[in-house]
Design a protein around this motif. Sequence first.
Motif, PDB file in Angstrom:
ATOM      1  N   ALA A  18       0.832  -1.207   0.000  1.00  7.82           N
ATOM      2  CA  ALA A  18       0.000   0.000   0.000  1.00  7.82           C
ATOM      3  C   ALA A  18       0.867   1.258   0.000  1.00  7.82           C
ATOM      4  N   GLU A  25       1.605   6.800  -6.797  1.00  2.00           N
ATOM      5  CA  GLU A  25       0.512   7.677  -7.212  1.00  2.00           C
ATOM      6  C   GLU A  25       0.784   9.143  -6.894  1.00  2.00           C
ATOM      7  N   GLN A 169      -9.682  -6.207   3.206  1.00  7.32           N
ATOM      8  CA  GLN A 169     -10.914  -5.607   2.698  1.00  7.32           C
ATOM      9  C   GLN A 169     -10.765  -4.133   2.353  1.00  7.32           C
ATOM     10  N   ASN A 170      -9.952  -3.395   3.091  1.00 12.38           N
ATOM     11  CA  ASN A 170      -9.863  -1.949   2.846  1.00 12.38           C
ATOM     12  C   ASN A 170      -8.537  -1.508   2.228  1.00 12.38           C
ATOM     13  N   ARG A 171      -7.680  -2.453   1.895  1.00 13.10           N
ATOM     14  CA  ARG A 171      -6.330  -2.122   1.415  1.00 13.10           C
ATOM     15  C   ARG A 171      -6.362  -1.173   0.214  1.00 13.10           C
ATOM     16  N   ASP A 172      -7.150  -1.493  -0.802  1.00 11.07           N
ATOM     17  CA  ASP A 172      -7.183  -0.657  -2.003  1.00 11.07           C
ATOM     18  C   ASP A 172      -7.805   0.708  -1.738  1.00 11.07           C
ATOM     19  N   SER A 173      -8.924   0.712  -1.018  1.00  8.61           N
ATOM     20  CA  SER A 173      -9.603   1.994  -0.773  1.00  8.61           C
ATOM     21  C   SER A 173      -8.790   2.883   0.162  1.00  8.61           C
ATOM     22  N   LEU A 174      -8.117   2.303   1.144  1.00  5.18           N
ATOM     23  CA  LEU A 174      -7.298   3.099   2.062  1.00  5.18           C
ATOM     24  C   LEU A 174      -6.079   3.673   1.332  1.00  5.18           C
ATOM     25  N   ARG A 176      -5.905   4.371  -1.839  1.00  4.88           N
ATOM     26  CA  ARG A 176      -6.411   5.421  -2.733  1.00  4.88           C
ATOM     27  C   ARG A 176      -6.721   6.692  -1.945  1.00  4.88           C
ATOM     28  N   MET A 177      -7.350   6.532  -0.779  1.00  3.70           N
ATOM     29  CA  MET A 177      -7.674   7.688   0.063  1.00  3.70           C
ATOM     30  C   MET A 177      -6.397   8.425   0.479  1.00  3.70           C
ATOM     31  N   SER A 179      -3.502   8.411  -1.066  1.00  2.00           N
ATOM     32  CA  SER A 179      -2.925   9.055  -2.255  1.00  2.00           C
ATOM     33  C   SER A 179      -3.592  10.385  -2.532  1.00  2.00           C
ATOM     34  N   TYR A 181      -5.381  12.269  -0.438  1.00  2.00           N
ATOM     35  CA  TYR A 181      -5.152  13.211   0.647  1.00  2.00           C
ATOM     36  C   TYR A 181      -3.746  13.816   0.578  1.00  2.00           C
TER      37      TYR A 181
END
Length: 189
Positions: A18, A25, A169-174, A176-177, A179, A181
């Motif tokens: 991550a 990114e 479960q949250n690896r991709d969304s966290l 992205r968030m 990146s 921020y």
Amino acid sequence: MGRFLLLTGDKAAGKTTAVRRVVEEVGIERCFGFFADEVRRDGKRQGFGLTTLDGHKGVLASTDSESTLRVGGPNSAGVGRYGIELDFLEKVCVPLIRKATSRSGREILVLDEIGPMQLYSEPFKEAITAVLSGSPHALVFGTIVLRSTPWADQFKKLPGVETFLLNEQNRDSLARMMSLYLSETLRTL
């Protein structure tokens, strides 16, 4: 006061993956610091290394080390499997951390990771604490050990330190968030 945004989670949750994704990114040219890496030989883990974002590599722990500072399950001799080597951490990575106190805040200090092996180093802990307390513009992104260790537990509670539990479960969304921020924060500085 500096700002630390740290991912935490179980072993193999994907924290380093991550962090690497976020750095990619945001743009590696906007970051400095280091990544932790597994060192494998013939498909088996032989230790852990550190790689600076500008490409320097060093050993953090190894099954081949003669260090008396040992961690991990016991080897055939009954001592911890990995010998901890602090030279690269203290001679290369700690000076990178200290640079955060003199930078303008337009770059992200990447610390992967603040973990049990790194915490054997007093200069490492002192440098991190100095960034938090003495660098009003420092922006730090990285990882910190989840399991309880006295120093890390206290550090996580300090003002300016935020932790985010990463899991499958949250690896991709966290990532992205983070990146988004960090990119926006750098844009507004």
